[in-house]
Scaffold this motif. Structure first.
Motif, PDB file in Angstrom:
ATOM      1  N   MET A   5      46.273  51.899  29.666  1.00 28.61           N
ATOM      2  CA  MET A   5      45.394  51.559  30.774  1.00 28.61           C
ATOM      3  C   MET A   5      44.927  50.113  30.620  1.00 28.61           C
ATOM      4  O   MET A   5      44.560  49.694  29.515  1.00 28.61           O
ATOM      5  CB  MET A   5      44.191  52.499  30.801  1.00 28.61           C
ATOM      6  CG  MET A   5      44.571  53.968  30.905  1.00 28.61           C
ATOM      7  SD  MET A   5      45.440  54.366  32.425  1.00 28.61           S
ATOM      8  CE  MET A   5      44.072  54.477  33.543  1.00 28.61           C
ATOM      9  N   VAL A   6      44.961  49.372  31.710  1.00 28.05           N
ATOM     10  CA  VAL A   6      44.514  47.980  31.714  1.00 28.05           C
ATOM     11  C   VAL A   6      43.635  47.750  32.934  1.00 28.05           C
ATOM     12  O   VAL A   6      43.741  48.442  33.940  1.00 28.05           O
ATOM     13  CB  VAL A   6      45.691  46.973  31.718  1.00 28.05           C
ATOM     14  CG1 VAL A   6      46.491  47.058  30.444  1.00 28.05           C
ATOM     15  CG2 VAL A   6      46.563  47.169  32.931  1.00 28.05           C
ATOM     16  N   SER A   7      42.796  46.761  32.837  1.00 28.28           N
ATOM     17  CA  SER A   7      41.901  46.404  33.930  1.00 28.28           C
ATOM     18  C   SER A   7      42.647  45.554  34.959  1.00 28.28           C
ATOM     19  O   SER A   7      43.434  44.669  34.607  1.00 28.28           O
ATOM     20  CB  SER A   7      40.713  45.616  33.389  1.00 28.28           C
ATOM     21  OG  SER A   7      39.933  45.106  34.450  1.00 28.28           O
ATOM     22  N   MET A   8      42.374  45.798  36.213  1.00 29.06           N
ATOM     23  CA  MET A   8      42.942  44.987  37.295  1.00 29.06           C
ATOM     24  C   MET A   8      42.414  43.553  37.206  1.00 29.06           C
ATOM     25  O   MET A   8      43.060  42.616  37.661  1.00 29.06           O
ATOM     26  CB  MET A   8      42.567  45.635  38.637  1.00 29.06           C
ATOM     27  CG  MET A   8      42.932  44.855  39.847  1.00 29.06           C
ATOM     28  SD  MET A   8      44.702  44.758  40.060  1.00 29.06           S
ATOM     29  CE  MET A   8      44.772  43.807  41.556  1.00 29.06           C
ATOM     30  N   GLN A   9      41.243  43.397  36.591  1.00 29.54           N
ATOM     31  CA  GLN A   9      40.588  42.092  36.501  1.00 29.54           C
ATOM     32  C   GLN A   9      41.488  41.033  35.873  1.00 29.54           C
ATOM     33  O   GLN A   9      41.423  39.869  36.240  1.00 29.54           O
ATOM     34  CB  GLN A   9      39.292  42.221  35.686  1.00 29.54           C
ATOM     35  CG  GLN A   9      38.445  40.975  35.683  1.00 29.54           C
ATOM     36  CD  GLN A   9      37.898  40.642  37.061  1.00 29.54           C
ATOM     37  OE1 GLN A   9      37.474  41.517  37.798  1.00 29.54           O
ATOM     38  NE2 GLN A   9      37.919  39.369  37.404  1.00 29.54           N
ATOM     39  N   ARG A  10      42.378  41.432  34.985  1.00 34.38           N
ATOM     40  CA  ARG A  10      43.241  40.455  34.324  1.00 34.38           C
ATOM     41  C   ARG A  10      44.224  39.789  35.284  1.00 34.38           C
ATOM     42  O   ARG A  10      44.779  38.736  34.975  1.00 34.38           O
ATOM     43  CB  ARG A  10      43.972  41.099  33.152  1.00 34.38           C
ATOM     44  CG  ARG A  10      44.993  42.133  33.589  1.00 34.38           C
ATOM     45  CD  ARG A  10      45.555  42.934  32.467  1.00 34.38           C
ATOM     46  NE  ARG A  10      46.377  42.115  31.593  1.00 34.38           N
ATOM     47  CZ  ARG A  10      47.172  42.591  30.675  1.00 34.38           C
ATOM     48  NH1 ARG A  10      47.253  43.879  30.485  1.00 34.38           N
ATOM     49  NH2 ARG A  10      47.905  41.797  29.948  1.00 34.38           N
TER      50      ARG A  10
END
Length: 103
Positions: A5-10
């Motif tokens: 899981m990764v943040s869209m913010q990146r």
């Protein structure tokens, strides 16, 4: 199998750059406003979504946002705003792309 899981913010800076470049190429002014980017998505799903996001953002600049002169004549701010809203509803991610350009 474990998902990453990764943040869209990146990816927000990349999407904002697409909007700035498209605006510069068309002689318009536009900025990207992102809400809900702190939510996490599976990395592979997010990477597959980036190309369609870029396409929608380019289209919003080219076909939605008016030139600064037209916006000024309509009583709008010269800089158009494109909103990318991400939110979860249960197990689904809802994505909305809107602009304040012509109707």
């Amino acid at each position: 199998m474990r998902t990453r899981m990764v943040s869209m913010q990146r990816h927000v800076p990349r999407l904002a750059r697409i909007v700035r470049q498209s605006a510069a190429e068309t002689g318009k002014r536009a900025e990207l406003v992102v809400d809900g980017a702190s939510g996490e998505l599976d990395r592979q799903v997010l990477e597959r979504m980036l190309a369609p996001f870029e396409h929608m953002l380019r289209n919003a600049v080219v076909h939605g946002i008016e030139s600064p002169d037209v916006r000024r004549a309509a009583g709008k701010d010269e800089t158009g705003h494109i909103h990318l809203n991400l939110r979860r509803e249960g197990a689904e991610v809802i994505v909305e792309v809107t602009d304040d350009g012509r109707v």
